[in-house]
Motif scaffolding. Sequence first.
Motif, PDB file in Angstrom:
ATOM      1  N   UNK A 145       6.420 -10.251   0.938  1.00 48.09           N
ATOM      2  CA  UNK A 145       5.409 -10.327   1.607  1.00 48.09           C
ATOM      3  C   UNK A 145       4.177 -10.467   0.606  1.00 48.09           C
ATOM      4  N   UNK A 146       3.210 -11.080   1.028  1.00 46.98           N
ATOM      5  CA  UNK A 146       1.890 -11.530   0.239  1.00 46.98           C
ATOM      6  C   UNK A 146       1.121  -9.870   0.132  1.00 46.98           C
ATOM      7  N   UNK A 147       0.958  -9.571  -1.187  1.00 53.59           N
ATOM      8  CA  UNK A 147       0.265  -7.920  -1.120  1.00 53.59           C
ATOM      9  C   UNK A 147      -1.092  -7.840  -0.409  1.00 53.59           C
ATOM     10  N   UNK A 148      -1.933  -8.956  -0.579  1.00 54.68           N
ATOM     11  CA  UNK A 148      -3.152  -8.842   0.322  1.00 54.68           C
ATOM     12  C   UNK A 148      -2.992  -8.656   1.825  1.00 54.68           C
ATOM     13  N   UNK A 154      -1.367  -2.312   5.893  1.00 57.05           N
ATOM     14  CA  UNK A 154      -1.109  -0.680   5.579  1.00 57.05           C
ATOM     15  C   UNK A 154      -2.146   0.207   6.078  1.00 57.05           C
ATOM     16  N   UNK A 155      -3.776  -0.548   5.785  1.00 53.41           N
ATOM     17  CA  UNK A 155      -4.921   0.097   6.252  1.00 53.41           C
ATOM     18  C   UNK A 155      -4.992   0.217   7.609  1.00 53.41           C
ATOM     19  N   UNK A 269      11.042   4.630   3.292  1.00 52.24           N
ATOM     20  CA  UNK A 269      10.438   3.591   4.040  1.00 52.24           C
ATOM     21  C   UNK A 269       9.470   2.711   3.627  1.00 52.24           C
ATOM     22  N   UNK A 270       9.425   2.629   2.270  1.00 49.50           N
ATOM     23  CA  UNK A 270       8.284   1.901   1.439  1.00 49.50           C
ATOM     24  C   UNK A 270       9.060   1.001   0.476  1.00 49.50           C
ATOM     25  N   UNK A 271      10.105   0.762   0.674  1.00 46.79           N
ATOM     26  CA  UNK A 271      11.036   0.034  -0.318  1.00 46.79           C
ATOM     27  C   UNK A 271      11.310   0.688  -1.574  1.00 46.79           C
ATOM     28  N   UNK A 272      11.377   1.912  -1.503  1.00 46.62           N
ATOM     29  CA  UNK A 272      11.608   2.809  -2.660  1.00 46.62           C
ATOM     30  C   UNK A 272      10.373   3.128  -3.525  1.00 46.62           C
ATOM     31  N   UNK A 278       4.364  -0.359  -0.395  1.00 49.01           N
ATOM     32  CA  UNK A 278       4.214  -0.998  -1.912  1.00 49.01           C
ATOM     33  C   UNK A 278       2.852  -1.337  -2.158  1.00 49.01           C
ATOM     34  N   UNK A 279       2.011  -0.892  -1.739  1.00 48.09           N
ATOM     35  CA  UNK A 279       0.266  -1.360  -2.017  1.00 48.09           C
ATOM     36  C   UNK A 279      -0.531  -0.267  -2.018  1.00 48.09           C
TER      37      UNK A 279
END
Length: 356
Positions: A145-148, A154-155, A269-272, A278-279
């Motif tokens: 997925x796009x980090x942005x 996530x926020x 739960x956060x792809x390790x 992840x962000x």
Amino acid sequence: MPQAAKRSNDVPGTAPNLVHPAVVNDDAVRTALAQHMSRISGSRTEITSFGRKSSGFSWITYAFAARSALGGDRKLILRVGPPSGLFAPYSVLPQVHALQALAGSGVPVPALVSSAQDGAEIGFPFFICEHIEGDVPAPWAASELDPNHKRVIARQFIEILASLHRINPDATPFASQAQGADRAELRAITGWRASLARPTARYYPLLDWGGRWLEDHCPLPPCRTVVHGDFRIGNFIEHKGRIVAILDWELTHLGDPHEDLAWAMMPTFNARSRKLYGVLERAEVIELYQRASGIAVSDRSLAFYEAYALYQAAAIQMCAVRAFEVDRFNDMRLAVMASQMPSIVRAFERALEAAA
């Protein structure tokens, strides 16, 4: 849902007597569901589509459409607590109470349609809620997925958690279930210790010792809040860049808000990743949560609940291992979990050192 063969009391010198429990039959559920929807709607209702959305180890989830002369077509979700689930017997009440208490709040949840602990027409504990359009992100696919986009989600995820923890717990049905000074987190640790004490082919002394340490050193909460119990990436629906529903409220209780925060940040739960989704860095998560919730995060309490999260994860894994090795669940996914235990135990050991 994995089918199981459970042992009756074994007689020394004889082969185990395997008893096959009732299995949830999808066709029977569909027929019973039509009867139930007809009764609660007051009009003959037809189930026009019906299918399982998951093949997990706990609650069974079905998506279906109900058509009636009075209400037209409705897209709905049915969740059933099966008699042979990994954590049976099931209670529908935590989920029902959560959906009722949070309707119209700052925490997005599906609208509750119907429920029955005694099973009603369907035969097993169940509830029905509105279908919510959107996608459930898989934690292990986060790198695609796009980090942005992930940062925005996530926020929102943390802001929703803060909204949940701001809700007055005494105004929810969970307040009446609280047992005086008896703390839900201590009851849970005691329960997981008992689960780990059941016979299996594996014994981990660190889990035995660590469970006692957690029980003896559980910090007092800064305040008592509604705790989701499984607040993590993968337990929400997002649609067009917004989280539109938080899912899986079966572990909801009143307790320490640090429990949800620690569980959400587990690398599992956060792809390790050590970052949320992840962000988001740990410090950013804590700052955002504190600002949105008004609750000061204690480093000591958060470290304790990070250790507790890994202990709980280990206990859940061992439930799966035991189901395969002792109770004869015929699902190879359960067998695979045995290979994951050493890494979880090592992580738990490091977390205990940080919490001590």
